[in-house]
Write an enzyme that holds these catalytic residues in place. Structure first.
Site, PDB file in Angstrom:
ATOM      1  CG  HIS A 189      46.177  42.666  43.698  1.00  0.00           C
ATOM      2  ND1 HIS A 189      45.629  43.716  43.014  1.00  0.00           N
ATOM      3  CD2 HIS A 189      47.492  42.673  43.416  1.00  0.00           C
ATOM      4  CE1 HIS A 189      46.587  44.350  42.341  1.00  0.00           C
ATOM      5  NE2 HIS A 189      47.720  43.739  42.567  1.00  0.00           N
ATOM      6  CB  ALA A 207      45.576  50.111  42.799  1.00  0.00           C
TER       7      ALA A 207
END
Ligand code: PAF
Length: 282
Positions: A36, A31
């Site tokens: 990230h 996800a």
């Protein structure tokens, strides 16, 4: 070691990882969002000619509640595309069987002291750090990186993984990367996708509370001020505390400190933290 040649691959078992040993690793549960991407870009910058490996594995042993595990967002296809854009060389997306060939059971390792400081994550999510240590240890064993990049949003996790790596004597550097925030200050998290629009707006109060706490040079006053901001937004924190940044115990004069918060907003559990300048500023 020969320079790693870029051409992103997705691998599902450890056999596909040998050519990337010694690279820079970013463990994730998928996800993926801009937070990230920042970790992967940081890994790219650190890697030189070595590989950047990103794992995508929703680890069942670190969830306290089955429902939380089941509703955790899963989006491998878009995750793979995000990894490629951010500069990864390999996405490691193992099955549960590859990760836990002897079956899924939670290890009960002796946790580092930093994992069990009173009133923090362990008090609210018993067993969570045992699961995190278990999965990170297994991932490090399979990926064999020289460095691993973790987000500072999970400050306690970062401290726990550092302590675990030190106690196991692993030749692995754990690199912390600053939290990436939305325009209103909300820390980027895969869980934000679960917030209804009205809860999403209220969730920004977590960062406002941390910012308010930073205005107070007394730790008790800082905690009270942070809690006031949350309560004014109808958010009852599981904890809002100021702690020593390294040990997560009580603040010490002259040592770096952190304000840490966990709260449920519309049923979604969020955590965040910020540097608290009080103990070093005075
Ligand atoms: O921070 C996370 O996403 C997870 O806790 C981690 C480190 C990937 C382990 O499952």
């Amino acid at each position: 070691m020969a320079a790693y040649t870029r051409a992103m691959r997705v691998v599902e078992d450890a056999g596909g990882l040998e050519s990337t040993w010694g690279g820079v690793f970013v463990p994730t549960m998928g996800a993926l969002h801009a937070g990230h991407a920042a970790l992967i870009e940081r890994a790219r910058g650190l890697a030189g000619g070595r590989a950047v490996v990103v794992s995508v594995f929703v680890n069942p042993t670190q969830f306290n509640e089955r429902s939380d595990f089941e509703r955790y967002p899963r989006s491998l296809e878009s995750d793979v595309a995000a990894c490629e854009r951010a500069g990864a060389d390999v996405v490691f997306a193992p099955s549960v069987e590859v990760m836990y060939p002897a079956g899924v059971k939670v290890d009960s390792p002796a946790l580092p002291a930093v994992a069990t400081q009173p009133g923090l994550e362990d008090a609210h999510r018993p067993g969570h750090f045992a699961g995190v240590c278990q999965v990170c240890r297994r991932l490090f064993e399979l990926v064999r990186p020289s460095r691993a990049v973790f987000g500072e949003k999970d400050w306690q996790q970062l401290a726990v993984v550092r302590a675990m790596v030190a106690s196991l004597g692993l030749a692995l550097e754990i690199v912390g990367h600053p939290t990436v925030r939305e325009a209103d200050g909300l820390a980027m998290s895969s869980r934000n996708a679960l917030l209804a629009p009205n809860h999403r707006r209220r969730a920004a109060a977590l960062h406002r509370a941390l910012t308010e706490a930073a205005e107070h040079s007394d730790a008790n006053e800082a905690e009270a001020a942070g809690r006031r901001v949350l309560l004014a937004n109808r958010i009852v924190p599981e904890y809002f505390v100021v702690r020593d940044a390294a040990t997560l115990g009580d603040v010490r004069a002259g040592a770096a400190a952190r304000a840490l918060v966990a709260a449920r907003v519309g049923g979604v559990r969020l955590i965040d933290n910020e540097c608290w300048p009080g103990s070093v500023a005075v």
